[in-house]
Design a protein around this motif. Structure first.
Motif, PDB file in Angstrom:
ATOM      1  N   ASP A 107       0.816  -1.221   0.000  1.00 59.34           N
ATOM      2  CA  ASP A 107       0.000   0.000   0.000  1.00 59.34           C
ATOM      3  C   ASP A 107       0.851   1.273   0.000  1.00 59.34           C
ATOM      4  O   ASP A 107       0.337   2.361  -0.180  1.00 59.34           O
ATOM      5  CB  ASP A 107      -0.935  -0.004   1.209  1.00 59.34           C
ATOM      6  N   ILE A 108       2.152   1.144   0.216  1.00 63.21           N
ATOM      7  CA  ILE A 108       3.018   2.322   0.158  1.00 63.21           C
ATOM      8  C   ILE A 108       3.222   2.691  -1.312  1.00 63.21           C
ATOM      9  O   ILE A 108       3.638   1.858  -2.109  1.00 63.21           O
ATOM     10  CB  ILE A 108       4.387   2.051   0.837  1.00 63.21           C
ATOM     11  N   MET A 109       2.889   3.918  -1.653  1.00 72.67           N
ATOM     12  CA  MET A 109       3.017   4.349  -3.045  1.00 72.67           C
ATOM     13  C   MET A 109       4.465   4.677  -3.388  1.00 72.67           C
ATOM     14  O   MET A 109       5.209   5.151  -2.538  1.00 72.67           O
ATOM     15  CB  MET A 109       2.169   5.587  -3.282  1.00 72.67           C
ATOM     16  N   VAL A 110       4.825   4.431  -4.631  1.00 72.06           N
ATOM     17  CA  VAL A 110       6.186   4.739  -5.092  1.00 72.06           C
ATOM     18  C   VAL A 110       6.112   5.762  -6.219  1.00 72.06           C
ATOM     19  O   VAL A 110       5.393   5.557  -7.198  1.00 72.06           O
ATOM     20  CB  VAL A 110       6.904   3.470  -5.595  1.00 72.06           C
ATOM     21  N   ILE A 111       6.811   6.866  -6.049  1.00 69.41           N
ATOM     22  CA  ILE A 111       6.901   7.845  -7.126  1.00 69.41           C
ATOM     23  C   ILE A 111       8.380   8.125  -7.398  1.00 69.41           C
ATOM     24  O   ILE A 111       9.241   7.712  -6.616  1.00 69.41           O
ATOM     25  CB  ILE A 111       6.148   9.159  -6.801  1.00 69.41           C
ATOM     26  N   GLY A 112       8.648   8.790  -8.488  1.00 73.81           N
ATOM     27  CA  GLY A 112      10.053   9.003  -8.814  1.00 73.81           C
ATOM     28  C   GLY A 112      10.283  10.264  -9.610  1.00 73.81           C
ATOM     29  O   GLY A 112       9.344  10.898 -10.105  1.00 73.81           O
ATOM     30  N   GLY A 113      11.547  10.605  -9.701  1.00 75.37           N
ATOM     31  CA  GLY A 113      11.942  11.746 -10.513  1.00 75.37           C
ATOM     32  C   GLY A 113      13.287  11.449 -11.138  1.00 75.37           C
ATOM     33  O   GLY A 113      14.096  10.723 -10.559  1.00 75.37           O
ATOM     34  N   GLY A 114      13.516  11.997 -12.309  1.00 76.19           N
ATOM     35  CA  GLY A 114      14.802  11.777 -12.961  1.00 76.19           C
ATOM     36  C   GLY A 114      14.647  11.831 -14.464  1.00 76.19           C
ATOM     37  O   GLY A 114      13.545  12.049 -14.981  1.00 76.19           O
ATOM     38  N   ILE A 115      15.755  11.605 -15.117  1.00 74.29           N
ATOM     39  CA  ILE A 115      15.729  11.627 -16.581  1.00 74.29           C
ATOM     40  C   ILE A 115      15.309  10.249 -17.053  1.00 74.29           C
ATOM     41  O   ILE A 115      16.120   9.329 -17.139  1.00 74.29           O
ATOM     42  CB  ILE A 115      17.115  11.988 -17.150  1.00 74.29           C
ATOM     43  N   ILE A 116      14.021  10.106 -17.308  1.00 71.84           N
ATOM     44  CA  ILE A 116      13.475   8.801 -17.676  1.00 71.84           C
ATOM     45  C   ILE A 116      12.661   8.975 -18.971  1.00 71.84           C
ATOM     46  O   ILE A 116      11.787   9.831 -19.038  1.00 71.84           O
ATOM     47  CB  ILE A 116      12.579   8.250 -16.535  1.00 71.84           C
ATOM     48  N   PRO A 117      12.955   8.177 -19.975  1.00 70.23           N
ATOM     49  CA  PRO A 117      12.253   8.319 -21.255  1.00 70.23           C
ATOM     50  C   PRO A 117      10.745   8.073 -21.121  1.00 70.23           C
ATOM     51  O   PRO A 117      10.330   7.217 -20.326  1.00 70.23           O
ATOM     52  CB  PRO A 117      12.885   7.238 -22.140  1.00 70.23           C
ATOM     53  N   GLU A 118       9.973   8.821 -21.929  1.00 73.21           N
ATOM     54  CA  GLU A 118       8.511   8.712 -21.964  1.00 73.21           C
ATOM     55  C   GLU A 118       8.017   7.260 -21.937  1.00 73.21           C
ATOM     56  O   GLU A 118       7.154   6.910 -21.142  1.00 73.21           O
ATOM     57  CB  GLU A 118       7.966   9.349 -23.253  1.00 73.21           C
ATOM     58  N   GLU A 119       8.568   6.446 -22.830  1.00 69.56           N
ATOM     59  CA  GLU A 119       8.014   5.088 -22.971  1.00 69.56           C
ATOM     60  C   GLU A 119       8.280   4.249 -21.721  1.00 69.56           C
ATOM     61  O   GLU A 119       7.466   3.418 -21.349  1.00 69.56           O
ATOM     62  CB  GLU A 119       8.571   4.407 -24.225  1.00 69.56           C
ATOM     63  N   ASP A 120       9.420   4.494 -21.073  1.00 68.08           N
ATOM     64  CA  ASP A 120       9.703   3.782 -19.819  1.00 68.08           C
ATOM     65  C   ASP A 120       8.718   4.218 -18.735  1.00 68.08           C
ATOM     66  O   ASP A 120       8.250   3.399 -17.938  1.00 68.08           O
ATOM     67  CB  ASP A 120      11.135   4.061 -19.348  1.00 68.08           C
ATOM     68  N   ILE A 121       8.418   5.516 -18.715  1.00 70.91           N
ATOM     69  CA  ILE A 121       7.455   6.021 -17.724  1.00 70.91           C
ATOM     70  C   ILE A 121       6.120   5.315 -17.911  1.00 70.91           C
ATOM     71  O   ILE A 121       5.535   4.801 -16.949  1.00 70.91           O
ATOM     72  CB  ILE A 121       7.271   7.552 -17.864  1.00 70.91           C
ATOM     73  N   ARG A 122       5.684   5.270 -19.175  1.00 69.03           N
ATOM     74  CA  ARG A 122       4.395   4.614 -19.447  1.00 69.03           C
ATOM     75  C   ARG A 122       4.420   3.165 -18.979  1.00 69.03           C
ATOM     76  O   ARG A 122       3.481   2.690 -18.350  1.00 69.03           O
ATOM     77  CB  ARG A 122       4.073   4.683 -20.949  1.00 69.03           C
ATOM     78  N   GLU A 123       5.516   2.497 -19.269  1.00 70.18           N
ATOM     79  CA  GLU A 123       5.605   1.077 -18.904  1.00 70.18           C
ATOM     80  C   GLU A 123       5.597   0.893 -17.377  1.00 70.18           C
ATOM     81  O   GLU A 123       4.876   0.059 -16.838  1.00 70.18           O
ATOM     82  CB  GLU A 123       6.870   0.456 -19.503  1.00 70.18           C
ATOM     83  N   LEU A 124       6.392   1.708 -16.691  1.00 74.54           N
ATOM     84  CA  LEU A 124       6.468   1.588 -15.219  1.00 74.54           C
ATOM     85  C   LEU A 124       5.102   1.822 -14.587  1.00 74.54           C
ATOM     86  O   LEU A 124       4.696   1.105 -13.667  1.00 74.54           O
ATOM     87  CB  LEU A 124       7.480   2.588 -14.651  1.00 74.54           C
TER      88      LEU A 124
END
Ligand SMILES: Nc1nc2c(ncn2[C@@H]2O[C@H](COP(=O)(O)OP(=O)(O)O)[C@@H](O)[C@H]2O)c(=O)[nH]1
Ligand SMILES: [Mg+2]
Lengths: 142, 320
Positions: A87-104
């Motif tokens: 139930d702990i949410m995970v968020i992130g920041g960094g240089i991450i490509p669009e498609e990887d973001i969508r996949e994650l």
């Protein structure tokens, strides 16, 4: 009095350099009235999850620059589930490509990812909104 | 019931449940006193070490060293690390864990960061209650790190069996400038950053202070010098803690201390319940704002107003 504060763990997993970005976000969250547990550089996923559990945070915020995001996010989510802390949410920041973001996000390995240049106020608003939803969801269930 | 799950979890050392219980304490959850009551029979076993001193004195680094020493002796440890909450935003950055990373994956170490949060002496209450959780979970030693400014440094004696006061050479916190209060709560003085110049002078100053005030004291606080970077002096620090704990036990002072503390604790709890009840009913109500305005404009005075308000407060609620 009885006030429920939002607690966020800010960590910088991986071996690469500095934690300036993570510190800026940590300060912004503090200024928004949240409690930020700051664990510093070079965290392994195991350390991040263990700290998140002991600190009973609502959200883990990861700063990732190393390009290892496709392994780190899934690993952390897996460890959270193993420790019945899914139930702990995970968020992130960094240089991450669009498609990887969508996949994650579609795989449920991250709830939100903010790319460099995102205003800290946007992160604050996102967290507040997510917490409101979580609380009202809980109340709906019980 | 949910309460029972948390109690059972804490007693079996389940880290998630321990963390939950501490959050309930911090959030003033209405079920917290039931959980604490259920845990109480299982407490009283942990030895509590308090560490206080100015920000940046090296408290967290010392806790890290102390953790290694305690673990090498097979002792399990709980840590509560308190950092100040911003009075303006209510937020906090809790960064003490950074220095304790080496122990992050040790299942026999549980570290919890807390903000000083609100008013009403709530911090010492919450800290004390969080210690109960760690104690009940079976930790042999509980270490509490608090920032030595304001109220918290004096509060530490409400729960610590042995209190370490951390000073650094010269610097801003030269011994003379340190408030008298903090000198009196020390069972052990730690002069950290002894690698920096001026440590001898700091030690000498502490000795002078002790000579001035302490002739009648049965326990003269030892002074140890430490360098957390290479760990030198930390074994001596631990030896000093042990000597103090033996002194407490042999002199019968530990029992006396704990009895006196229990007495004060019960009174604190009564006061706390009354204060919270009054606060809930009075603070923020439009009537209260009105009364404040009338006091400011001198239509009434605070003394009569307080009495008047108190007559209307329903104190039955704090007896539930
Ligand atoms: N020179 C020196 N620096 C130290 C020593 N111990 C801690 N520090 C440094 O002092 C700073 C504050 O340490 P920390 O443990 O976080 O202090 P706290 O705020 O009292 O918990 C850090 O930059 C440490 O590296 C020491 O023995 N010698
Ligand atoms: Mg510290």
């Amino acid at each position: 009095m009885g006030e429920r504060k939002i607690r966020v763990l800010v960590a910088k997993p991986g071996l690469d350099g500095h934690d300036r970005g993570a510190k800026v976000v940590a300060r912004a969250l503090r200024d928004a009235g949240m409690e930020v547990v700051y664990t510093g550089l070079h965290q392994t996923p195991e350390q991040v999850v263990e700290a998140a559990i002991q600190e009973d945070v609502d959200i883990i915020g990861l700063s990732i620059l190393s390009g290892a995001h496709m392994t780190i996010f899934p690993r952390i989510c897996e460890l959270l589930k193993e420790n019945s802390a899914g139930d702990i949410m995970v968020i992130g920041g960094g240089i991450i490509p669009e498609e990887d973001i969508r996949e994650l996000i579609s795989n449920g390995n991250a709830s939100a990812i903010f790319t460099p240049g995102t205003a800290t106020s946007e992160i604050v608003d996102w967290i507040r909104e997510a917490m409101r939803e979580k609380v009202s969801h809980k109340e709906g269930v019980s | 019931m949910a309460d029972q799950r948390i109690v059972d979890g804490v007693l079996s050392g389940d880290r998630r449940m321990m963390a939950r219980a501490i959050s309930m304490i911090e959030n003033e959850d209405k079920d917290k006193h039931r959980i604490l009551s259920a845990l109480f029979p299982h407490t009283g076993k942990a030895y509590v070490i308090g560490i206080t001193g100015a920000p940046g004195a090296g408290k967290s680094s010392l806790v890290d060293r102390l953790l290694s020493i305690l673990r090498s002796r097979g002792l399990t440890v709980g840590v509560i690390a308190v950092d100040p909450t911003s009075p303006f935003t209510g937020g906090a950055i809790l960064g003490d864990r950074i220095r304790m990373q080496e122990h992050a994956l040790d299942k026999d170490v549980f570290i919890r960061s807390m903000g000083t949060r609100g008013s009403l002496g709530g911090l010492s209450r919450a800290t004390k209650d969080a210690i109960q959780v760690l104690d009940a979970s079976g930790k042999d030693v509980v270490v509490v790190e608090t920032v030595g400014v304001g109220q918290s440094e004096v509060d530490i004696i409400k729960y610590a069996d042995t209190t370490l006061v951390v000073l650094t050479p010269a610097g801003g916190d030269s011994v003379q400038t340190i408030k008298a209060g903090i000198m009196e709560i020390a069972d052990v003085f730690v002069v950290n950053k002894a690698d920096l110049p001026g440590a001898d002078r700091t030690v000498a100053e502490i000795n002078i202070m002790l000579d001035l005030g302490g002739a009648t004291r049965p326990w003269r606080p030892p002074i140890v010098r430490t360098v957390t970077i290479d760990g030198s002096g930390t074994d001596e620090m631990y030896a000093a803690i042990l000597r103090h704990s033996e002194y407490l036990k042999e002199s019968g002072n530990l029992e006396r201390l704990r009895k006196e503390r229990t007495r004060r604790d019960v009174v604190d709890l009564i006061e706390y319940r009354i204060k919270s009840t009054v606060w809930e009913q009075v603070h923020g109500s439009p009537e209260f704002d009105d009364v404040v305005a009338r006091i400011v404009s001198r239509e009434t005075d605070p003394y009569s107003a307080a009495l008047q308000i108190l007559r209307q407060v329903n104190l039955d609620r704090c007896k539930e």
